[in-house]
Design a protein around this motif. Structure first.
Motif, short mmCIF file in Angstrom:
data_model
loop_
_atom_site.label_atom_id
_atom_site.label_comp_id
_atom_site.label_asym_id
_atom_site.label_seq_id
_atom_site.Cartn_x
_atom_site.Cartn_y
_atom_site.Cartn_z
N ILE A 1 -6.15 5.37 23.55
CA ILE A 1 -6.36 6.56 24.61
C ILE A 1 -5.09 6.10 25.20
CG2 ILE A 1 -7.14 7.51 26.78
CD1 ILE A 1 -10.61 6.86 24.78
N SER A 2 -4.97 4.74 25.74
CA SER A 2 -3.70 4.61 25.75
C SER A 2 -2.06 4.34 26.21
CB SER A 2 -4.01 2.82 26.29
OG SER A 2 -3.59 2.42 25.56
N VAL A 3 -2.32 5.01 25.12
CA VAL A 3 -1.13 4.94 23.63
C VAL A 3 -1.18 7.06 23.75
CG1 VAL A 3 0.86 6.13 21.63
CG2 VAL A 3 -1.14 3.53 22.40
N GLY A 4 -2.44 7.82 24.08
CA GLY A 4 -1.47 8.93 23.97
C GLY A 4 -1.71 9.60 26.09
N LEU A 5 -2.64 9.16 25.95
CA LEU A 5 -2.34 9.56 28.20
C LEU A 5 -1.00 8.91 28.38
CD1 LEU A 5 -5.98 8.27 28.98
CD2 LEU A 5 -5.02 10.44 29.26
N GLY A 6 -0.37 7.71 27.77
CA GLY A 6 1.15 7.50 28.06
C GLY A 6 1.78 8.18 28.25
N PHE A 7 2.07 8.78 27.11
CA PHE A 7 2.51 10.05 26.14
C PHE A 7 2.50 11.44 27.06
CE2 PHE A 7 3.76 7.17 22.58
CZ PHE A 7 4.79 7.04 22.84
N ALA A 8 1.39 11.76 26.71
CA ALA A 8 0.96 12.85 27.47
C ALA A 8 0.33 13.46 28.65
CB ALA A 8 -0.35 13.67 26.71
N PHE A 9 -0.08 12.04 29.98
CA PHE A 9 0.25 12.01 30.28
C PHE A 9 1.26 11.75 31.73
CE2 PHE A 9 -3.49 13.38 28.87
CZ PHE A 9 -3.62 14.81 29.64
N LYS A 10 2.32 11.30 31.12
CA LYS A 10 3.24 9.99 31.87
C LYS A 10 3.89 10.76 33.22
CE LYS A 10 8.01 7.92 31.35
NZ LYS A 10 8.82 7.81 30.58
N GLU A 11 4.03 11.97 33.45
CA GLU A 11 4.86 12.47 34.42
C GLU A 11 3.43 12.77 35.49
OE1 GLU A 11 7.90 13.19 35.47
OE2 GLU A 11 8.79 12.38 33.71
N VAL A 12 2.10 13.10 35.18
CA VAL A 12 1.06 13.34 35.49
C VAL A 12 0.80 11.77 36.47
CG1 VAL A 12 -1.61 14.04 35.64
CG2 VAL A 12 0.67 15.28 34.68
N LEU A 13 0.61 10.82 35.59
CA LEU A 13 0.47 9.66 35.96
C LEU A 13 0.75 8.65 36.89
CD1 LEU A 13 -1.47 8.06 33.10
CD2 LEU A 13 -2.46 9.09 34.50
N GLY A 14 2.03 9.40 36.95
CA GLY A 14 3.36 8.94 37.65
C GLY A 14 2.86 9.34 39.20
N ASN A 15 3.01 10.86 39.33
CA ASN A 15 3.26 11.59 40.28
C ASN A 15 1.17 10.90 40.95
OD1 ASN A 15 5.15 12.91 40.92
ND2 ASN A 15 4.05 14.56 39.03
N LEU A 16 0.74 11.27 40.62
CA LEU A 16 -1.07 10.55 41.25
C LEU A 16 -0.79 8.89 42.14
CD1 LEU A 16 -2.84 11.07 37.85
CD2 LEU A 16 -3.36 12.26 40.83
N LEU A 17 0.15 8.58 40.45
CA LEU A 17 0.83 6.80 41.73
C LEU A 17 1.02 6.97 42.99
CD1 LEU A 17 0.19 3.52 41.70
CD2 LEU A 17 1.82 3.76 39.67
N ALA A 18 2.56 7.63 42.48
CA ALA A 18 2.87 8.02 43.34
C ALA A 18 2.43 8.75 45.25
CB ALA A 18 4.47 9.46 43.68
N MET B 1 6.94 19.70 45.84
CA MET B 1 7.84 18.35 45.46
C MET B 1 7.09 18.17 44.60
SD MET B 1 11.04 19.49 45.96
CE MET B 1 11.20 17.32 45.32
N PRO B 2 6.98 17.43 43.66
CA PRO B 2 6.53 16.25 42.74
C PRO B 2 6.68 15.38 43.53
CG PRO B 2 7.48 17.22 41.08
CD PRO B 2 8.13 17.93 42.93
N ASN B 3 4.93 13.53 43.53
CA ASN B 3 5.07 13.01 44.56
C ASN B 3 6.44 12.43 44.34
OD1 ASN B 3 3.24 13.46 46.44
ND2 ASN B 3 1.94 12.81 45.74
N LEU B 4 6.67 12.11 42.70
CA LEU B 4 7.57 11.22 42.16
C LEU B 4 9.13 11.22 42.66
CD1 LEU B 4 7.18 8.57 40.04
CD2 LEU B 4 7.57 10.49 37.91
N GLU B 5 9.40 12.37 42.98
CA GLU B 5 10.53 13.06 43.81
C GLU B 5 10.98 11.93 44.94
OE1 GLU B 5 13.22 14.84 42.43
OE2 GLU B 5 12.10 15.17 40.81
N LEU B 6 9.53 12.10 45.89
CA LEU B 6 9.66 11.88 46.85
C LEU B 6 9.73 9.61 46.95
CD1 LEU B 6 8.20 14.57 47.30
CD2 LEU B 6 7.88 12.66 50.01
N ILE B 7 9.54 9.67 46.02
CA ILE B 7 9.54 8.05 45.44
C ILE B 7 10.77 7.42 44.85
CG2 ILE B 7 8.31 5.93 44.46
CD1 ILE B 7 6.90 7.07 46.99
N THR B 8 11.15 8.01 43.46
CA THR B 8 12.50 7.43 43.33
C THR B 8 13.65 8.34 43.63
OG1 THR B 8 12.11 10.14 41.89
CG2 THR B 8 10.74 7.71 40.96
#
Length: 313
Positions: A106-123, A171-178
């Protein structure tokens, strides 16, 4: 002999059926138990997340109630989904799945499939918890494309900006962090600047003084003793094409559309323009000077061709 063989065969089939039935019944029992445990844990997770949300809202020491609710919703949602994941893993463990292998896949699959989504959630978590930005702030995002606007909404995945043209930008939250973000409302005072061009031959000291006085006469301008002017394009004899640039630096209080039609920069430009007109200071327009030797007929003809073409275009 045949009768004995048939009896043994029937006994073996009966024993196999008993084992299969016992295995199926055991599996069904585990499935039922897992479902019951999963549902109970979901109810507990929902109750705990609601309690956490209420406590966060009550204990958040900020003046903005809307901000407190958003932080509470964020923490409550994270708590609930954490409970959902744990409940799912406990249920699968009861059934008999190897959780270690499952977690790895699951961790490998989620890492590839939801990389941007998880990044925006963390941001989103970082934005709402660190309070670098809040609702109503005017910001400028300096990325590959610059965006300026007022923050209208902050969610776990995105932030909504209202631009000067009144259009909403999500704006995706990742844009405001990076990307670098310039704020215009979180400081006590803002230092702004505007540039005006005056023609060659202008008394620069007089023009600078008139421009500074025009800006300081505006009510929106603060710290008038600290405002100043500077010449920006007189470095190493690199004069401007059309004139000399004078930059006026001034302070204003944060709030409102800083770069909008009625903002302080617009007011400063208008005040400087009117002051220059009243005092006879020339603001040059783009122009090109062509010097031609009257004895060079070919060069003279080329110059006249360029002039006539520019007039007709």
């Amino acid at each position: 002999m045949d009768t004995a063989q048939e009896t043994a065969q029937e006994g073996g089939e009966f024993g196999l059926n008993m084992i299969l039935e016992a295995g199926i019944l055991s599996f069904l029992g585990k499935m039922l138990l897992a479902i019951i445990v999963f549902v109970v844990l979901l109810m507990i997770a929902k109750a705990v997340s609601a309690s956490v949300r209420n406590r966060v809202v009550e204990n958040t020491v900020v003046d903005d109630d809307e901000y407190s609710k958003k932080v509470g919703d964020l923490i409550g949602t994270l708590t609930y989904y954490t409970g959902v994941v744990l409940s799912m893993f406990i249920g699968l463990q009861i059934v008999g799945f190897d959780i270690g292998i499952l977690l790895g896949g699951i961790s490998v699959g989620l890492g590839f499939a939801f990389k941007e989504v998880l990044g925006n959630l963390l941001a989103g978590v970082l934005i709402l918890t660190t309070k670098e930005f809040k609702l109503g702030d005017n910001i400028e995002i300096q990325g590959s494309n610059n965006y300026f606007g007022t923050i209208e909404e902050i969610t776990m995945r995105y932030t909504v900006l209202r631009g000067l043209d009144l259009r909403r930008t999500v704006m995706p939250n990742l844009e405001l962090i990076t990307n670098p973000v310039m704020t215009f409302t979180s400081e006590d005072l803002l230092k702004l600047n505007t540039t005006v061009i005056v023609g060659y031959g202008t008394d620069l000291d007089r023009a600078s003084q008139i421009a500074l006085e025009a800006v300081n006469n505006l009510e929106v301008v603060k710290n008038k003793d600290e405002n100043k002017t500077m010449i920006t394009n007189l470095k190493d004899s690199d004069f401007g094409t059309n004139g000399v640039e004078i930059k006026v630096i001034f302070h204003v209080e944060p709030g409102g559309d800083v770069k909008g039609p009625g903002g302080p920069i617009s007011q400063a430009n208008k005040a400087i323009y009117n002051a220059f007109i009243e005092n006879g200071i020339n603001i040059p327009y783009p122009h090109t000077s062509i010097t031609v030797d009257k004895n060079d007929k070919n060069l003279l003809g080329s110059a006249m061709y360029v002039i006539n073409k520019s007039r007709n275009s």
